[in-house]
Design an enzyme around this catalytic site. Structure first.
Site, mmCIF file in Angstrom:
data_model
loop_
_atom_site.group_PDB
_atom_site.id
_atom_site.type_symbol
_atom_site.label_atom_id
_atom_site.label_comp_id
_atom_site.label_asym_id
_atom_site.label_seq_id
_atom_site.Cartn_x
_atom_site.Cartn_y
_atom_site.Cartn_z
ATOM 1 N N HIS A 96 9.788 44.176 30.330
ATOM 2 C CA HIS A 96 10.944 44.862 29.742
ATOM 3 C C HIS A 96 10.751 44.988 28.230
ATOM 4 O O HIS A 96 10.151 44.128 27.592
ATOM 5 C CB HIS A 96 12.230 44.084 30.048
ATOM 6 C CG HIS A 96 13.481 44.838 29.730
ATOM 7 N ND1 HIS A 96 13.976 44.931 28.449
ATOM 8 C CD2 HIS A 96 14.334 45.548 30.520
ATOM 9 C CE1 HIS A 96 15.082 45.664 28.464
ATOM 10 N NE2 HIS A 96 15.318 46.051 29.705
ATOM 11 N N GLU A 168 11.458 53.198 30.750
ATOM 12 C CA GLU A 168 12.559 52.926 29.827
ATOM 13 C C GLU A 168 12.084 53.214 28.406
ATOM 14 O O GLU A 168 11.425 52.382 27.789
ATOM 15 C CB GLU A 168 13.055 51.488 29.971
ATOM 16 C CG GLU A 168 11.975 50.416 30.022
ATOM 17 C CD GLU A 168 12.471 49.074 29.503
ATOM 18 O OE1 GLU A 168 13.676 48.848 29.483
ATOM 19 O OE2 GLU A 168 11.626 48.270 29.072
#
EC number: 5.3.1.1
Length: 254
Positions: A96, A168
């Protein structure tokens, strides 16, 4: 047709009280939407086992937000993928942007974690994406290739069989500024085509999610794109009614 994967990443948020209320609400509403959607919840580590007990019976899946590069040993404060599996975790978020930026995780570290997860027959959710500076310099595809290549180099051409990718864009995480759905569609198509060069089976079955300031107001614009196969949701997933709205929107496209 592939099911959409709608994943809630709660990050460092929640309490026993708020989580209990959230799950009680979700369990009372969710059953009719599980046929066409895979629902995943990634709570803080301390709540994983508690959440698992609540969601396992209704076929909502549990994800961990991170793991260590080691399975056992003298590594104070770390969490092992093996231990995650033992308490019911099925998916593990890897790479992430907040791990990359705040914890200095590079492609090499992320690839090691990816391999650990795969070798335990768990499902990695690999997060990839570019910074705002890289986007402005037209380096998005170059950065994504580098991030994907680190996985191929570590695990081989079939790395993305039984794996999920979450695109992302870093400049969109937590900013309230979501990417343009049509541009995201082009990037998702690029990701699948790039993986197809290595393994057709992986590309055909791959789920590529979008993550970045997703809400119920923009979720439909992303999910109607042919190569956006789900959503990795941050702050909006903390609100039980908002999260359910997004699930309903996803269900309407199937």
């Amino acid at each position: 047709m592939k099911k959409k994967i709608i994943a809630a990443n709660w990050k460092l948020n929640g309490s026993i009280k708020t989580i209990s209320y959230f799950l009680t609400f979700l369990k009372s509403q969710i059953s009719s939407f599980l046929k066409n959607n895979i629902i995943i919840i990634a709570p803080p580590t301390v709540f994983l086992e508690r959440v698992y007990k609540d969601i396992n019976s209704i076929n909502i899946h549990l994800a961990a937000q991170n793991i260590d590069v080691n399975l056992t040993g003298a590594f104070t404060g770390e969490n092992s993928a093996l231990m995650m599996k033992d308490i019911g975790v099925k998916y593990i978020i890897i790479g992430h942007s907040e791990r990359r930026l705040l914890h200095n995780e590079n492609n090499e570290i992320i690839a090691k974690k990816f391999c650990l997860v795969k070798n335990l027959n768990l499902v990695p959710i690999l997060c990839i994406g570019e910074t705002e500076a890289e986007k402005k310099s037209n380096k998005t595809e170059k950065i994504l290739k580098e991030q994907l290549n680190s996985i191929f180099n570590s695990f081989g051409e079939k790395a993305f069989r039984n794996a999920v990718i979450a695109y992302e864009p870093i400049w969109s995480i937590g900013t309230g500024v979501s990417a343009d759905p049509k541009n995201v569609q082009l990037i998702h198509k690029f990701i699948k085509n790039y993986i197809k060069k290595y393994d057709i089976v992986s590309a055909e079955n791959l789920i590529v999610q979008y993550g970045g300031s997703v809400t119920s107001l923009n979720a439909g614009n992303f999910l109607k794109q042919p190569d956006i196969d789900g959503l990795l949701i941050g702050s909006a997933s903390l609100k039980h009614e908002e999260f359910l709205k997004i699930i309903k929107i996803s269900d309407s496209f199937l």
